[in-house]
Scaffold this active site. Structure first.
Site, PDB file in Angstrom:
ATOM      1  N   ARG A 108       0.882  -1.181   0.000  1.00 62.86           N
ATOM      2  CA  ARG A 108       0.000   0.000   0.000  1.00 62.86           C
ATOM      3  C   ARG A 108       0.911   1.219   0.000  1.00 62.86           C
ATOM      4  O   ARG A 108       1.740   1.394   0.896  1.00 62.86           O
ATOM      5  CB  ARG A 108      -0.899  -0.002   1.235  1.00 62.86           C
ATOM      6  N   HIS A 135      -7.674   0.933  -6.173  1.00 65.21           N
ATOM      7  CA  HIS A 135      -7.815   0.046  -5.003  1.00 65.21           C
ATOM      8  C   HIS A 135      -8.513  -1.236  -5.471  1.00 65.21           C
ATOM      9  O   HIS A 135      -9.647  -1.536  -5.071  1.00 65.21           O
ATOM     10  CB  HIS A 135      -8.625   0.756  -3.926  1.00 65.21           C
ATOM     11  N   GLN A 138     -10.195  -3.925  -2.997  1.00 65.81           N
ATOM     12  CA  GLN A 138     -11.470  -3.504  -2.409  1.00 65.81           C
ATOM     13  C   GLN A 138     -12.637  -3.870  -3.315  1.00 65.81           C
ATOM     14  O   GLN A 138     -13.686  -4.334  -2.848  1.00 65.81           O
ATOM     15  CB  GLN A 138     -11.448  -1.975  -2.189  1.00 65.81           C
ATOM     16  N   ASP A 226     -17.402   7.142  -0.555  1.00 65.74           N
ATOM     17  CA  ASP A 226     -16.128   6.967   0.148  1.00 65.74           C
ATOM     18  C   ASP A 226     -15.790   8.319   0.767  1.00 65.74           C
ATOM     19  O   ASP A 226     -16.430   9.341   0.468  1.00 65.74           O
ATOM     20  CB  ASP A 226     -15.042   6.501  -0.847  1.00 65.74           C
ATOM     21  N   CYS A 265     -16.336   1.512   1.389  1.00 67.42           N
ATOM     22  CA  CYS A 265     -15.154   0.676   1.662  1.00 67.42           C
ATOM     23  C   CYS A 265     -14.671   0.807   3.098  1.00 67.42           C
ATOM     24  O   CYS A 265     -13.979  -0.068   3.596  1.00 67.42           O
ATOM     25  CB  CYS A 265     -14.039   1.017   0.683  1.00 67.42           C
ATOM     26  N   ARG A 293     -13.537  -8.662   2.482  1.00 67.07           N
ATOM     27  CA  ARG A 293     -12.137  -8.383   2.159  1.00 67.07           C
ATOM     28  C   ARG A 293     -11.288  -9.637   2.389  1.00 67.07           C
ATOM     29  O   ARG A 293     -10.389  -9.933   1.606  1.00 67.07           O
ATOM     30  CB  ARG A 293     -11.595  -7.221   3.012  1.00 67.07           C
TER      31      ARG A 293
HETATM   32  N1   CP Z   1     -11.130  -0.188   2.863  1.00 63.77           N
HETATM   33  C1   CP Z   1      -9.848  -0.258   3.225  1.00 63.77           C
HETATM   34  O1   CP Z   1      -8.945  -0.468   2.387  1.00 63.77           O
HETATM   35  O2   CP Z   1      -9.639  -0.084   4.552  1.00 63.77           O
HETATM   36  P1   CP Z   1      -8.232   0.106   5.289  1.00 63.77           P
HETATM   37  O3   CP Z   1      -7.700   1.467   4.888  1.00 63.77           O
HETATM   38  O4   CP Z   1      -8.555   0.022   6.747  1.00 63.77           O
HETATM   39  O5   CP Z   1      -7.298  -0.983   4.832  1.00 63.77           O
HETATM   40  N1  NVA Z   2     -10.032   6.701  -0.904  1.00 64.52           N
HETATM   41  C1  NVA Z   2      -9.568   6.266   0.392  1.00 64.52           C
HETATM   42  C2  NVA Z   2      -9.783   4.812   0.567  1.00 64.52           C
HETATM   43  C3  NVA Z   2      -9.366   4.269   1.914  1.00 64.52           C
HETATM   44  C4  NVA Z   2      -9.551   2.783   2.020  1.00 64.52           C
HETATM   45  C5  NVA Z   2      -8.110   6.638   0.547  1.00 64.52           C
HETATM   46  O1  NVA Z   2      -7.343   6.481  -0.414  1.00 64.52           O
HETATM   47  O2  NVA Z   2      -7.728   7.096   1.626  1.00 64.52           O
END
Ligand code: CP
Ligand code: NVA
Length: 308
Positions: A108, A135, A138, A226, A265, A293
């Site tokens: 990530r 993502h 997700q 989101d 998400c 997930r």
């Molecule tokens: N939805 C999601 O990716 O959550 P986290 O940021 O907690 O991993």
């Molecule tokens: N769009 C959000 C998703 C978090 C899971 C971010 O990138 O922070």
């Protein structure tokens, strides 16, 4: 050929459908089991997943960690601040080292180019656990949730409300692969990534961008939103103000089909992009979505290992 999962299109339409089917079958096969018990076939027995986090995470971290254990493997977690990546060791050298110590990498990070570089230098599969651009993991869970709630994907009308962000890009990519429609209700200046929109349209999906939130929600089968401020972005007052008309509340949900699902998400910013009444309401599937997930990420890993 090493199978990387940097975006949904790496799996293609057939691969993505197979991953979702596998996730549902594995979930069913271990229904009611303790969460730490290993699946009967232990398909990743002895394999190690290295997880690299340059941004915070609750769901992605937990689902991959529990998921690899359920598949019979184990994990090691590196975060930006305590690993040498945080002191400037290159992505290329990190990829080479992790390729000798682990069997797959989940990362990530912020800049999508970093995971492409990781994949270039790694000799093991690299999985996108979220970048500023997309993502994909997700959305595998989201699609599984939609199907489990009795909705077929081809022809499905999905409405997105709010910021045209990384999560929306992966929804749009999935729409192109699995032929559903996305109506994006986004304020001007916050449209989805045009490259993802163009690619999905080329594959035959109907992707619309509208400015009126009610128009976006009208007749939808699924309403998704989101956070308005993604990780790494400024909490700019001007952006919050622009997003307010796109808040998913009960009045907005009333424009969708009576049996429409609500997805998010998570993490949610209650009272901003969605109200408590919607997040905790009867149409919300957010806890199934979060649980999925685990099931989705297991099947993504199996696809990377060529086992799906
Ligand atoms: N939805 C999601 O990716 O959550 P986290 O940021 O907690 O991993
Ligand atoms: N769009 C959000 C998703 C978090 C899971 C971010 O990138 O922070």
């Amino acid at each position: 050929m090493t199978r990387h999962f940097l975006n949904l299109s790496d799996a293609g339409a057939d691969g993505l459908a197979a991953i979702i089917n596998d996730a549902m079958a594995r979930k069913e096969a271990r229904a009611g089991w303790p969460k730490g018990k290993i699946d009967a076939d232990a398909p990743l027995d002895g394999r190690v997943l290295a997880m690299v986090f340059e941004k915070n995470s609750t769901r992605t971290r937990t689902s991959f960690d529990v998921g690899i254990r359920q598949l019979g493997g184990s994990s090691v977690i590196l975060d930006g601040s305590s690993s040498q990546l945080g002191r400037g060791e290159s992505i290329a050298d990190t990829a080479r080292v992790l390729s000798r110590m682990a069997d797959a990498i989940m990362i990530r990070t912020n800049d999508h180019a970093k995971i492409e570089e990781m994949a270039h230098y790694a000799s093991i599969p690299v999985i996108n656990g979220l970048t500023d651009a997309s993502h994909p993991c997700q959305i595998v869970a989201d699609l599984e949730t939609v199907i489990e709630h009795g909705k077929a994907l081809p022809g499905l009308d999905v409405a997105w409300l709010g910021d045209g962000n990384n999560v929306l890009s992966s929804i749009i990519e999935a729409a192109g692969l699995l032929r559903f429609n996305v109506r994006c209700g986004c304020p001007e200046g916050y449209d989805p990534d045009p490259a993802f929109v163009a690619a999905a349209r080329e594959r035959g999906a109907r992707i619309e961008i509208v400015r009126d939130a009610a128009d976006a929600a009208r007749g939808a089968d699924v309403i998704v939103t989101d956070t308005w401020v993604s990780m790494g972005q400024d909490h700019a007052e001007a952006k919050i103000a622009a997003m307010m008309p796109y808040q998913v509340n009960e009045a907005l949900m009333a424009h969708a089909k009576a049996d429409a699902l609500f997805l998010h998400c998570l993490p949610a910013h209650r009272g901003e992009e969605a109200t408590d009444a919607v997040l905790d309401g009867p149409q919300s599937a957010i806890w199934d979505e979060a649980e999925n997930r685990i099931h989705a990420q297991k099947s993504v890993m199996l696809w990377c290992f060529g086992l799906i």
